[in-house]
Scaffold this motif. Sequence first.
Motif, PDB file in Angstrom:
ATOM      1  N   ASP A 374      -5.683 -32.466 -59.996  1.00 11.78           N
ATOM      2  CA  ASP A 374      -5.810 -31.296 -59.131  1.00 11.78           C
ATOM      3  C   ASP A 374      -7.230 -30.740 -59.099  1.00 11.78           C
ATOM      4  OD1 ASP A 374      -3.161 -31.366 -58.423  1.00 11.78           O
ATOM      5  OD2 ASP A 374      -2.518 -30.029 -60.044  1.00 11.78           O
ATOM      6  N   ALA A 401      -8.956 -27.134 -61.386  1.00 11.16           N
ATOM      7  CA  ALA A 401      -7.972 -26.404 -60.594  1.00 11.16           C
ATOM      8  C   ALA A 401      -7.922 -24.950 -61.045  1.00 11.16           C
ATOM      9  CB  ALA A 401      -6.600 -27.046 -60.736  1.00 11.16           C
ATOM     10  N   PRO A 436      -8.271 -32.867 -54.366  1.00  8.08           N
ATOM     11  CA  PRO A 436      -6.880 -33.089 -54.770  1.00  8.08           C
ATOM     12  C   PRO A 436      -5.968 -33.288 -53.564  1.00  8.08           C
ATOM     13  CG  PRO A 436      -7.536 -30.808 -55.110  1.00  8.08           C
ATOM     14  CD  PRO A 436      -8.771 -31.562 -54.784  1.00  8.08           C
ATOM     15  N   LYS A 439      -3.187 -30.528 -51.131  1.00  7.28           N
ATOM     16  CA  LYS A 439      -3.546 -29.123 -51.312  1.00  7.28           C
ATOM     17  C   LYS A 439      -4.058 -28.535 -49.997  1.00  7.28           C
ATOM     18  CE  LYS A 439      -2.696 -29.128 -55.749  1.00  7.28           C
ATOM     19  NZ  LYS A 439      -1.571 -28.348 -56.312  1.00  7.28           N
TER      20      LYS A 439
END
Length: 603
Positions: A374, A401, A436, A439
């Motif tokens: 992420d 993230a 990522p 997203k």
Amino acid sequence: MKSRASGLRRSRLRQFFRVALGFWRGKTRLRAWGLTIAVLLFVAAQLGAAVGINSWNRLFFDALEKRDFDKIWTAVGWLPLIVAASAASLSCLVISRMLLQMRWREWLTHRLAGWWIADQRYYRMQFVAREQSAPEYRIAEDVRLSIEPLVEFAIGLLSAFVTAVTFAAILWQVAGSAHFTLAGAEIVIPSYMAIAAIVYAVIASIAAYFAGRPLVPRIAAKNEAEAQFRAEMTRLRENAESIALIKGDADERDSVGENYGRVVAAWLKVIRQQGVIAIVLNTNGALFPIVPLLLIAPKYLSGEITLGAVMQVVAAFSAVQAALIWFVDNFVRLAEWFASVRRVDELAEALEALDVGTIMEGETQIELGESEDDDIHIADLSIAHLNGRIVIADASIVIEAGEKVLVAGESGTGKSTLIRAIAGLWPWGAGSIKLPPGKRIAFVPQKPYLPIGTLRDVLLYPEAESRVDDEAVRDALKRCGLASLGRRLDEEERWDQTLSGGERQRIAFARLLIQKPDIIIMDEATSALDEASQDSLLGLIDSELSYATIISVGHRPGLEDFHERKITFEKREAGAHLTSKRLTRSLWRLFRRREAANDRSVA
């Protein structure tokens, strides 16, 4: 030089037709072929009506010469039917032609507009193909000017060919051969009227070609000057407030006058050349009705043919002549059409050049991909200008993230260019950017874009069709300091002109609260706000979207308090270098944010 120009012309036409003829392929092929067949059928019907009128001429004038009232009335009786058939076929031809023009233009407009808008080509074109001025004009106007005349030219050429063949056969049959004696020898010229029509048309066409050949580049230059003038006027309108505030009226008036001066100069060149063409066309117009009468008069005076045959021959000669000098009559329109074709093809060529692997053939470019986690991974990133100058050199960084990162540095070190590269708008350089997967990413520029539409559409853009409760929208406006706009959700305005710069930036933050993205990338997103308003909005995002990864470009005081890490661009000769440091003050804010989140969950 001439051969290269003609080669360019052939290339432009070939490339234009390669794109435009896609209308007869794919999903639109049934409609395209249906309209094409309808046009061909009505062209044939119109030609049949023309032959009928030509035969009626002979019947009527022969009866008139013989004073045969029965045949005169018979001819008069047939006339309404022939006229009705001609009018009906012509009307149907006009309708089918206009439908074909409209549908073909519709298809090509969607093709080019979609191509231009897709993959942010409308943005990147300003860097790669700056000479392609006013692409919107090329799509809106030059597409029309390249499609509508083309259909008429195709119909005209087909009609001219079939008409020439049909009426040349009538000339051959009715006028017969020319007989005369020269130096004691009898000379016979078979079908002399048909041969005369061809010779006359060839001479007129050659004269028109040499008179009109310079017109093509001059019309292209005129169209380009017109497009630049319109772009200048649009720029003036879009920046009206800024220009008015600094009282730039005089400079803008001079600039507009200078641009229009180029339009006038281009038009004068076109006018001079059209004057030369007009001499050729008017000379042809004066001789056109006289030549067949002079050629057929000896046969009529000798009694070889009747008055009806004379009228039929003259009409047939005129039909053959009109068909064969089609090029002469349409030369100016052909020049204008080709100028538009060239502008459309130049746009298509520029769009093709923007496709990956074509812009910088043989050179590296930034690789965009998906990360395995992420986090945002930037590896060995170098960003270059189009002239090859390195803006950012060998930057590698990982943004975790949920991390809040502030990007700072001197002006011109490439901060905004980095944002463009992350957004996929700037492929020039080397290295990789991996985002990522799955997203939602929101970009908040310094001047947020507000589309035309209702305020609700503006707030939900670019997902205007999504369903969001009105109370949630009003609550977002209220929390961003725009409570007064809550009752205007269904009002349609030019919001980009109605709202101030600060209000537009507040609208951008309201969008974030409504759309709740996972990654937020801001570029001077609070530049139009006072420090208190900036702290209020950033604190709101800090608490409401605490899970989001934030990359923020800015210089304003107090920004560090809302970020956990600061990346600084340091200008060097080989390209900007990045340094990264943790922000100690932000740890306190991070603690405050988590405490606030816990308080809300308990409540």
